[in-house]
Design a protein around this motif. Sequence first.
Motif, PDB file in Angstrom:
ATOM      1  N   UNK A   1       0.845  -1.212   0.000  1.00 34.39           N
ATOM      2  CA  UNK A   1       0.000   0.000   0.000  1.00 34.39           C
ATOM      3  C   UNK A   1       0.871   1.249   0.000  1.00 34.39           C
ATOM      4  N   UNK A   2       1.924   1.195   0.786  1.00 32.35           N
ATOM      5  CA  UNK A   2       2.843   2.343   0.836  1.00 32.35           C
ATOM      6  C   UNK A   2       3.495   2.528  -0.536  1.00 32.35           C
ATOM      7  N   UNK A   3       3.912   1.401  -1.125  1.00 32.41           N
ATOM      8  CA  UNK A   3       4.532   1.440  -2.461  1.00 32.41           C
ATOM      9  C   UNK A   3       3.597   2.116  -3.464  1.00 32.41           C
ATOM     10  N   UNK A   4       2.325   1.743  -3.384  1.00 32.68           N
ATOM     11  CA  UNK A   4       1.366   2.262  -4.359  1.00 32.68           C
ATOM     12  C   UNK A   4       1.216   3.778  -4.279  1.00 32.68           C
ATOM     13  N   UNK A   5       1.405   4.327  -3.063  1.00 37.08           N
ATOM     14  CA  UNK A   5       1.271   5.785  -2.912  1.00 37.08           C
ATOM     15  C   UNK A   5       2.449   6.526  -3.543  1.00 37.08           C
ATOM     16  N   UNK A   6       3.479   5.778  -3.941  1.00 34.31           N
ATOM     17  CA  UNK A   6       4.667   6.409  -4.533  1.00 34.31           C
ATOM     18  C   UNK A   6       4.694   6.288  -6.054  1.00 34.31           C
ATOM     19  N   UNK A   7       3.556   5.927  -6.615  1.00 30.03           N
ATOM     20  CA  UNK A   7       3.509   5.638  -8.044  1.00 30.03           C
ATOM     21  C   UNK A   7       3.929   6.812  -8.925  1.00 30.03           C
ATOM     22  N   UNK A   8       3.719   8.026  -8.422  1.00 30.38           N
ATOM     23  CA  UNK A   8       4.037   9.198  -9.245  1.00 30.38           C
ATOM     24  C   UNK A   8       5.529   9.502  -9.318  1.00 30.38           C
ATOM     25  N   UNK A   9       6.303   8.846  -8.497  1.00 30.69           N
ATOM     26  CA  UNK A   9       7.738   9.162  -8.470  1.00 30.69           C
ATOM     27  C   UNK A   9       8.483   8.384  -9.549  1.00 30.69           C
ATOM     28  N   UNK A  10       9.421   9.053 -10.203  1.00 32.56           N
ATOM     29  CA  UNK A  10      10.199   8.344 -11.219  1.00 32.56           C
ATOM     30  C   UNK A  10      11.187   7.402 -10.540  1.00 32.56           C
TER      31      UNK A  10
END
Lengths: 482, 84
Positions: free
Chosen positions: A39-48
């Motif tokens: 879930x935490x990973x998914x919140x970082x989707x916008x980062x390159x």
Amino acid sequence: MKTLIDLLEHHSKNTPKKNAIITYDDALTYQQLSEQSSKFQNSLNDFSKNSVVSLMFENSTNFVVSYIGILKAGLTAHVLSPNISRQNLLFQIKNSESQLLVTQNLDFSSLKNTDSFIKVKQFDDMLSKDDYTDPEILSNNFAHLLYTSGTTSEPKGVGITHSNIIFTLKNIISVLGYSSNDISLSPLPLSHSFGLGCLNTNLYTGGQLILLNNASNLDEILETIQKFSVSTLAAVPATLIKLLKSHKNKIQNELKDLRLLITNSTSVPPEIVSEYKTILKNGNLATYYGLTEASRSTFMIFENHLDNNTSVGKPAPNVEIKIKNKHNDIGEIWIKGSNVIKEYWNDSSDNENFMNDWIKTGDLGYFDKQGFLYLSGRLDNIVNIGGEKVFPEYVEKIIKQNSDIEEVVIIGQKHNVLGHSLKAFVKLNPQSTLKKSDILSFCIKNLEKHMVPLKIELVDNFPVTEYGKIKRFLLCSEALKK
Amino acid sequence: MKLLSDNFDLEKEIKNIFFEIFPNLSLSEFDWNKHQREYSNWDSFAQLHLIALAESKFNIEIDFDNSINFTSAKDLLECVKSLL
């Protein structure tokens, strides 16, 4: 190559209900850790890919979720101490080019009105239900970024790749025998290489790790060992010494069943080694030597019958160590292996420290005939006094034999006749009535002529890093100003 | 106002410094005018230790010229007196 993430997912499938992390008020099974970190990973989707995300937490399950989440996202976790100074924080954020700082219940008003354009988010805002594909993680991608503590210079960023981590963990496990059966206790900050290594070792093996937040709370450490039948304890030498001084009778019983007591990065006083070897009936006392830049480069498992208790051990498997530019057998320690970084983060000023895959550590040491490594001091601390090379650490060791002296730091300063001479900064024990001339008299009686400090300054305290290490370079620069 | 006893204490302290730096020096051998070259082990380090002990005992700073020029216990005594 398998990464830490692959191994975590393996444990999540095979031992989903087993506790991975236990804290004072929380626990996470392997399955929960896997799910929450996704879930935490998914919140970082916008980062390159390869972006840096900073973390600043006390030891907690939420730190572990965040750290693993960042690794799963193919990003780099920049790990910060909650006790960091404002100046150091601003420096690290700028140098790391971090784009986001995640924390929990910590005050970041100090970041306002600065030129650091970093977003700050609370942990609870970082758990997304959206689902994204896992990125490909390459072995040479950076997993985490730590900054050196700055005892000898300003902090430097040390980027650790996934392959660095796996290489080091394999060595830790093969030498110290960690397994999925271990219940390990760590009161060490996860923002430090030692503490983070304990976490990663546990996630690699599939064991259970209990995190405490205060290494000074000795009663809590001992109660936790009893309550959870802990098998391994990680502690800095200062904690081991305090336990012996204040809880000697208690630890005879409460540490006797430990499989392993691991300490770090420095020689342990031989009398402390001897006492713990007696207490650990069937267990081992071990230490290691390494820099953040070259983690766990040696290991030392202390044996009662050997006369090498001041050694930091032998090189770790597949790690090479050599002594360069020797003077009376002592020289600079150089290290080569897959645990060694290639360069500092966004800083080319110290690139001469790296040569053909070797890192020049700046530490001084020597090997004995059996191949055990001993530390002698720091290269940049050596003082040339009228042509004689003096190791300040040796002079400090002799002066500290005076029981009135709590701490001493020796530095070199310019001298009209000798080129350089020594100056001693001395912190006395609270009850001491020693005068500067008494300290000098002690030095004259106990040191060779050229090693006697010509100046003594009494101090109430020393400037220290977030981890309590004395900032020697600050004392040197102060002395130069005078 | 300086007292005679002040000088006596000062002389005693300077003597003690010499006995500390030159442990083989006996009471009967001590002479205020005894020259540096008459001491078997008054080398540059001994000179610096004499200065350092005097500085720390009397909380004074002896400048470079004074520190290289004194060649007897009397010289050190006079130097310290001038700084107190």
